[in-house]
Design an enzyme around this catalytic site. Structure first.
Site, short mmCIF file in Angstrom:
data_model
loop_
_atom_site.label_atom_id
_atom_site.label_comp_id
_atom_site.label_asym_id
_atom_site.label_seq_id
_atom_site.Cartn_x
_atom_site.Cartn_y
_atom_site.Cartn_z
CG ASP A 91 7.56 14.04 -22.37
OD1 ASP A 91 8.17 14.03 -21.28
OD2 ASP A 91 7.74 14.89 -23.25
CG ASN A 144 -4.77 -24.27 3.58
OD1 ASN A 144 -4.13 -24.70 2.63
ND2 ASN A 144 -4.20 -23.78 4.67
#
Length: 584
Positions: free
Chosen positions: A261, A529
């Protein structure tokens, strides 16, 4: 809103599935120039149907003393709805809706004859409040409590002015409302040591009330100061405010506490001096949150509520959205999401984008605008944390200590449990990060106090325990070390720490993300990769056979390795809805 007053404490749900909150009277403009709520509505705002809410106030009780304040609601549903907007609207229109089982009043006890089964409203607090304090005038009022000025009569607070929040036990009509009060006291007591946290002195009770004794702040609300300035701060003045807010919110999040809040009404100045420090107040809607947990109850104030709260799956990032709204208001004097009704505000939060085109935004610095945009991102994963926000170029100060960020622990946990292929992809990405973005990562690395340039699990434990409070026990923050166990057997240097401490989601908000990703992919091609099958890739991403057709497009047919598209998708991951929510 009072000096140290938490406006509401959760109570029974009414027939709309909503606990009583401020009755919504829409302001006359996106940020009202005064306190009156009777000014005609602006015709510049999109019109929606009139608010379906009846006044939640009991007969004879006047409206909130701060009509310019934010309408607050606390919603509960027994099951998550499939879509956020429609059910919210429907819930608000329904009359006589059946209350969710956990929120229903205690059933009548036919044999007891008392009409209502007795709840245990004993908190174990001291019962000698009248002996130690003399109550004075009321300084603030909410629906389930009011705050009074008081003076100590004996003990260490003798002769000292304090604020006392008085919560009526008669209003505690469910076990949940009792627990809400107990939790509020726990949180305030645990976090009281921070310089921008309201100081908690003690808690008392008697047969009728709970008394929370706190520091008295006499400088008024941040909202009042915004209004007194005509609704706008200079960038330098706004920075001072936001740094204080971020500092205490970073501390709360490290402890596993989400405020839920955050708004200008909940920050008080200690004195009337222009440069007086601020204190955060009102932990009535706050909660402890466990690592990797998502909360699902909709609480907070309409203007400041994050989209994921309306989606009913959220964590500490919801507080960061609220800080984004506050910053937007400070810089331009208007709310970023506004409508005539609460339902209209919710629609705006879910669908609309803040306006950065109209005055004064063309005169606001690019760094300030970027800061706000990175907090008001509807994807919670792309928002900055409080510690990160303190290192943003708009606020960065090399002389100011950066707080330890629990987000780092979550990222490291994910990294050490990732596959070698995923770690290689992240290492390649870390080599493409611009130097300016390393400020935060270097600060966090140094906070962990590496030995000979390396970190072990013990470094992470020592750093976190240095900031430990009782709140960490309630929120199970230390459980995260169970998931970081791989670090027990190896050490991590800065290069690997950098790879572990970056978030692909956060990097994607950069304007030059495409260039960063291309550079990272070049590194990945050189070092990480490799040939990978569709089945392996699906397994890497924890996907089933039905997703094979999707990941098949990520692999180059020429050499069987990830393409650039596949690399970015692999970094991003696939979102899977989590069921790790704790119903309230």
């Amino acid at each position: 809103m009072g000096h140290c007053c938490s406006k509401d404490v959760s109570a029974a749900v009414n027939n709309d599935g909503i606990t009583p909150g401020n009755h919504f009277k829409p302001p006359a403009s996106p940020l009202p120039a005064g306190r009156s709520s009777e000014t005609p509505l602006s015709t510049d705002i999109n019109s929606f149907a009139a608010s379906p809410f009846q006044s939640p106030l009991p007969a004879g009780v006047p409206p909130s003393p701060s009509p310019a304040g934010t309408p607050g609601r606390k919603f509960r549903w027994p099951l998550p709805p499939p879509s956020p907007a429609k059910p919210i609207m429907a819930i608000m229109r329904r009359r006589g809706q059946t209350k969710p089982p956990k929120e229903m009043p205690i059933p009548e006890d036919a044999e007891g004859g008392e009409g209502e089964r007795q709840l245990d409203k004993s908190f174990g607090y001291a019962k000698n409040f009248p002996v130690k304090f003399e109550l004075g005038k009321e300084v603030g009022r909410g629906h389930f409590g009011h705050t009074c000025w008081a003076k100590g009569k004996k003990g260490e607070l003798k002769g000292q002015s304090v604020a006392v929040k008085i919560i009526s036990k008669a209003k505690m009509t469910t076990a949940i409302s009792i627990e809400d009060v107990r939790r509020e006291v726990k949180i305030m007591k645990a976090l009281s040591g921070h310089e921008h946290m309201i100081k908690f002195h003690d808690a008392f009770e008697d047969a009728n009330n709970v008394y929370i004794v706190m520091e008295l702040c006499e400088g008024g609300e941040l909202l009042d100061r915004i209004l007194s300035r005509g609704g706008r701060y200079t960038e330098e003045d706004a920075k001072s405010i936001i740094v204080q807010i971020l500092s205490v919110v970073a501390f709360c999040h490290l402890q596993g506490v989400v405020h839920r809040d955050l708004k200008p009404e909940n920050f008080l100045f200690t004195t009337r001096n222009e440069d007086a420090p601020m204190k955060i107040i009102d932990f009535g809607l706050s909660d402890f949150i466990w690592p990797d947990q998502r909360l699902n109850d909709i609480v907070g104030s309409a203007y400041y509520v994050a989209p994921e709260v309306l989606h009913r799956s959220y964590s500490v990032e919801a507080d960061m959205w609220s800080i984004g709204v506050i910053t937007y208001i400070l810089l331009c004097g208007s709310r970023p999401f506004w409508a005539r009704t609460e339902s209209g505000i919710f629609r705006s939060v879910l669908r609309a984008d803040p306006n950065f085109d109209d005055s004064p935004w063309p005169e606001v610095s690019p760094e300030a605008k970027d800061f706000v945009k990175r907090l008001l991102n509807k994807d919670h994963r792309k928002r900055m944390t409080a510690a990160q926000a303190l290192t943003h170029p708009w606020l960065r100060d090399e002389n100011r200590r950066v707080p330890l960020d629990i987000f780092i622990y979550k990222l490291i946990k994910s990294y050490v449990r990732a596959t070698p292929f995923k770690r290689a992809a992240l290492k390649a990405l870390s080599k493409a990060i611009p130097e300016s973005d390393l400020f935060y990562i270097k600060a966090q690395f140094n906070l962990l106090e590496p030995k000979d340039g390396f970190l072990s699990l013990n470094n992470f434990k020592t750093a976190l325990m240095r900031h430990a409070t009782d709140a960490m026990k309630e929120s199970r923050v230390l459980d995260i070390f169970n998931m970081m166990e791989p670090l027990s057997y190896r050490k991590m240097g800065f290069e690997e720490f950098c790879a572990a401490a970056i978030s692909t989601y956060q990097l994607e908000v950069r304007e030059d993300w495409e260039d960063v990703a291309r550079t990272a992919f070049d590194h990945f091609e050189e070092e990480g990769n490799r040939v990978i099958s569709v089945q392996e890739l699906a397994l890497e991403m924890n996907l089933g056979p039905t997703a094979h057709s999707i990941v098949n497009d990520w692999i180059r047919s020429s050499d069987g390795k990830l393409s650039f598209l596949g690399y970015t998708k692999f970094l991003h991951g696939v979102t899977i809805r989590s069921s790790n929510t704790r119903p309230r």
